[in-house]
Every structure is written in structure tokens, then in C-alpha cells.
Scaffold this motif. Structure first.
Motif, PDB file in Angstrom:
ATOM      1  N   CYS A   1       8.858  -8.708  41.601  1.00 47.77           N
ATOM      2  CA  CYS A   1       9.920  -9.512  40.983  1.00 47.77           C
ATOM      3  C   CYS A   1      11.066  -8.641  40.487  1.00 47.77           C
ATOM      4  O   CYS A   1      12.079  -9.164  40.020  1.00 47.77           O
ATOM      5  CB  CYS A   1       9.343 -10.331  39.832  1.00 47.77           C
ATOM      6  SG  CYS A   1       8.096 -11.509  40.358  1.00 47.77           S
TER       7      CYS A   1
ATOM      8  N   VAL B   1      14.755 -19.850  40.114  1.00 49.37           N
ATOM      9  CA  VAL B   1      13.312 -19.876  39.915  1.00 49.37           C
ATOM     10  C   VAL B   1      12.648 -20.936  40.783  1.00 49.37           C
ATOM     11  O   VAL B   1      11.579 -20.708  41.344  1.00 49.37           O
ATOM     12  CB  VAL B   1      12.975 -20.089  38.422  1.00 49.37           C
ATOM     13  CG1 VAL B   1      11.481 -20.289  38.215  1.00 49.37           C
ATOM     14  CG2 VAL B   1      13.464 -18.919  37.595  1.00 49.37           C
ATOM     15  N   CYS B   2      13.289 -22.099  40.911  1.00 43.83           N
ATOM     16  CA  CYS B   2      12.677 -23.176  41.700  1.00 43.83           C
ATOM     17  C   CYS B   2      12.468 -22.765  43.151  1.00 43.83           C
ATOM     18  O   CYS B   2      11.412 -23.035  43.731  1.00 43.83           O
ATOM     19  CB  CYS B   2      13.517 -24.446  41.622  1.00 43.83           C
ATOM     20  SG  CYS B   2      13.489 -25.198  39.991  1.00 43.83           S
TER      21      CYS B   2
ATOM     22  N   VAL C   1       9.591 -20.214  43.247  1.00 42.74           N
ATOM     23  CA  VAL C   1       8.287 -20.864  43.079  1.00 42.74           C
ATOM     24  C   VAL C   1       7.913 -21.643  44.334  1.00 42.74           C
ATOM     25  O   VAL C   1       6.759 -21.623  44.765  1.00 42.74           O
ATOM     26  CB  VAL C   1       8.287 -21.765  41.824  1.00 42.74           C
ATOM     27  CG1 VAL C   1       7.056 -22.659  41.788  1.00 42.74           C
ATOM     28  CG2 VAL C   1       8.360 -20.913  40.566  1.00 42.74           C
ATOM     29  N   THR C   2       8.883 -22.307  44.952  1.00 41.91           N
ATOM     30  CA  THR C   2       8.615 -23.052  46.183  1.00 41.91           C
ATOM     31  C   THR C   2       8.092 -22.124  47.273  1.00 41.91           C
ATOM     32  O   THR C   2       7.116 -22.443  47.966  1.00 41.91           O
ATOM     33  CB  THR C   2       9.878 -23.776  46.672  1.00 41.91           C
ATOM     34  OG1 THR C   2      10.285 -24.709  45.666  1.00 41.91           O
ATOM     35  CG2 THR C   2       9.656 -24.502  47.973  1.00 41.91           C
TER      36      THR C   2
ATOM     37  N   LEU D   1       6.593 -19.229  46.837  1.00 42.86           N
ATOM     38  CA  LEU D   1       5.257 -18.778  46.445  1.00 42.86           C
ATOM     39  C   LEU D   1       4.206 -19.841  46.751  1.00 42.86           C
ATOM     40  O   LEU D   1       3.131 -19.535  47.261  1.00 42.86           O
ATOM     41  CB  LEU D   1       5.222 -18.439  44.953  1.00 42.86           C
ATOM     42  CG  LEU D   1       6.019 -17.229  44.495  1.00 42.86           C
ATOM     43  CD1 LEU D   1       5.930 -17.105  42.977  1.00 42.86           C
ATOM     44  CD2 LEU D   1       5.554 -15.963  45.171  1.00 42.86           C
ATOM     45  N   LEU D   2       4.518 -21.089  46.440  1.00 42.09           N
ATOM     46  CA  LEU D   2       3.571 -22.174  46.690  1.00 42.09           C
ATOM     47  C   LEU D   2       3.325 -22.372  48.182  1.00 42.09           C
ATOM     48  O   LEU D   2       2.190 -22.616  48.604  1.00 42.09           O
ATOM     49  CB  LEU D   2       4.060 -23.472  46.043  1.00 42.09           C
ATOM     50  CG  LEU D   2       4.015 -23.487  44.517  1.00 42.09           C
ATOM     51  CD1 LEU D   2       4.701 -24.741  43.979  1.00 42.09           C
ATOM     52  CD2 LEU D   2       2.597 -23.381  44.011  1.00 42.09           C
TER      53      LEU D   2
ATOM     54  N   SER E   1       8.413 -19.089  32.125  1.00 40.74           N
ATOM     55  CA  SER E   1       8.699 -20.219  33.022  1.00 40.74           C
ATOM     56  C   SER E   1       7.473 -20.572  33.850  1.00 40.74           C
ATOM     57  O   SER E   1       7.122 -21.752  33.981  1.00 40.74           O
ATOM     58  CB  SER E   1       9.858 -19.888  33.964  1.00 40.74           C
ATOM     59  OG  SER E   1      11.047 -19.704  33.250  1.00 40.74           O
ATOM     60  N   LEU E   2       6.814 -19.568  34.397  1.00 35.49           N
ATOM     61  CA  LEU E   2       5.614 -19.818  35.188  1.00 35.49           C
ATOM     62  C   LEU E   2       4.488 -20.372  34.317  1.00 35.49           C
ATOM     63  O   LEU E   2       3.716 -21.223  34.760  1.00 35.49           O
ATOM     64  CB  LEU E   2       5.175 -18.538  35.902  1.00 35.49           C
ATOM     65  CG  LEU E   2       6.140 -18.022  36.967  1.00 35.49           C
ATOM     66  CD1 LEU E   2       5.718 -16.649  37.460  1.00 35.49           C
ATOM     67  CD2 LEU E   2       6.271 -18.997  38.110  1.00 35.49           C
TER      68      LEU E   2
ATOM     69  N   LEU F   1       5.170 -24.016  33.705  1.00 32.84           N
ATOM     70  CA  LEU F   1       4.877 -24.778  34.926  1.00 32.84           C
ATOM     71  C   LEU F   1       3.381 -24.779  35.246  1.00 32.84           C
ATOM     72  O   LEU F   1       2.965 -25.359  36.252  1.00 32.84           O
ATOM     73  CB  LEU F   1       5.653 -24.187  36.105  1.00 32.84           C
ATOM     74  CG  LEU F   1       7.166 -24.347  36.043  1.00 32.84           C
ATOM     75  CD1 LEU F   1       7.833 -23.485  37.108  1.00 32.84           C
ATOM     76  CD2 LEU F   1       7.557 -25.804  36.198  1.00 32.84           C
TER      77      LEU F   1
ATOM     78  N   LEU G   1       1.596 -22.324  36.278  1.00 34.84           N
ATOM     79  CA  LEU G   1       1.355 -21.559  37.499  1.00 34.84           C
ATOM     80  C   LEU G   1       0.816 -20.166  37.215  1.00 34.84           C
ATOM     81  O   LEU G   1       0.532 -19.422  38.150  1.00 34.84           O
ATOM     82  CB  LEU G   1       2.647 -21.451  38.317  1.00 34.84           C
ATOM     83  CG  LEU G   1       3.189 -22.766  38.855  1.00 34.84           C
ATOM     84  CD1 LEU G   1       4.539 -22.556  39.507  1.00 34.84           C
ATOM     85  CD2 LEU G   1       2.210 -23.378  39.834  1.00 34.84           C
ATOM     86  N   ASP G   2       0.680 -19.824  35.944  1.00 36.95           N
ATOM     87  CA  ASP G   2       0.197 -18.491  35.609  1.00 36.95           C
ATOM     88  C   ASP G   2      -1.256 -18.289  36.045  1.00 36.95           C
ATOM     89  O   ASP G   2      -1.687 -17.170  36.269  1.00 36.95           O
ATOM     90  CB  ASP G   2       0.371 -18.194  34.124  1.00 36.95           C
ATOM     91  CG  ASP G   2      -0.267 -19.241  33.221  1.00 36.95           C
ATOM     92  OD1 ASP G   2      -0.284 -20.423  33.596  1.00 36.95           O
ATOM     93  OD2 ASP G   2      -0.743 -18.868  32.136  1.00 36.95           O
TER      94      ASP G   2
END
Length: 99
Positions: A45, A56-57, A60-61, A63-64, A85-86, A89, A91-92
Motif C-alpha cells: 500500500c 479506497v473503493c 477494495v473492489t 482486492l475483493l 477504513s478497512l 468496512l 474487511l480487516d
């Protein structure tokens, strides 16, 4: 250790854990990563609040999408605000975060 993305495509000799910066990938490299993902991927990162120029969106997209293909993701050099932020969400738990 810094490994460029093309090393990911090198075949069986490629390392088990390959560091990569998603923001630096071309569309073709990202497509290859999504079609044939490695079992483990370390995403650098860069210590920035926004690890991707589109925010960030988008990060994250990506990564998903990669993790849905079965790749276990680790994030390194995570900025504290990105970490929060993670966490917000939830997602951590999905991504291993190394600050």
C-alpha cells in the motif's frame, strides 16, 4: 524484497508470496492477475492514505475480486487511515494487514 509483477507470470519458479502494487498494474496485468491469480499475494500500500489513484473503493473492489478467486491477500505498509477504513468496512479479517 521487491518483485515486479511480470515475475508473477514466470511460472513454477515464481515465489510463493509476490509483492505487488495494484495502482501500478496495467489493465492487461490486472486481467491476467484476475484470470490466473497466485495462491498468495502481498499488496504494498506504500504507506499512502489512498493506495489507488481512484480511491479506497476501487482499491477494495480490486482486492475483493482477487480474493474471490481464492487468493489469500496480505497488505503491507498500510496507512493508519486506510487501516481504519478497512476496519469500518469489516474487511480487516479478510485481508492480513501489516502496518
Amino acid at each position: 524484497m521487491s518483485v515486479s509483477y511480470p515475475a508473477l507470470l514466470a511460472g513454477p519458479a515464481a515465489p510463493a508470496l509476490t509483492p505487488v502494487r495494484l495502482a501500478d498494474l496495467t489493465a492487461k496485468q490486472l486481467a491476467v492477475l484476475l484470470v490466473a491469480p497466485p495462491p498468495h499475494l502481498l499488496v504494498d500500500c506504500g504507506g499512502r492514505r489512498l493506495p489507488h489513484p481512484l480511491g479506497v473503493c476501487r482499491f477494495v473492489t480490486q482486492l475483493l475480486q482477487i480474493s474471490q478467486r481464492g487468493t489469500r491477500l496480505g497488505l503491507c505498509n498500510v496507512h493508519p487511515s486506510l487501516h481504519r477504513s478497512l476496519w469500518h468496512l469489516k474487511l480487516d479479517d479478510l485481508f492480513h494487514l501489516d502496518e
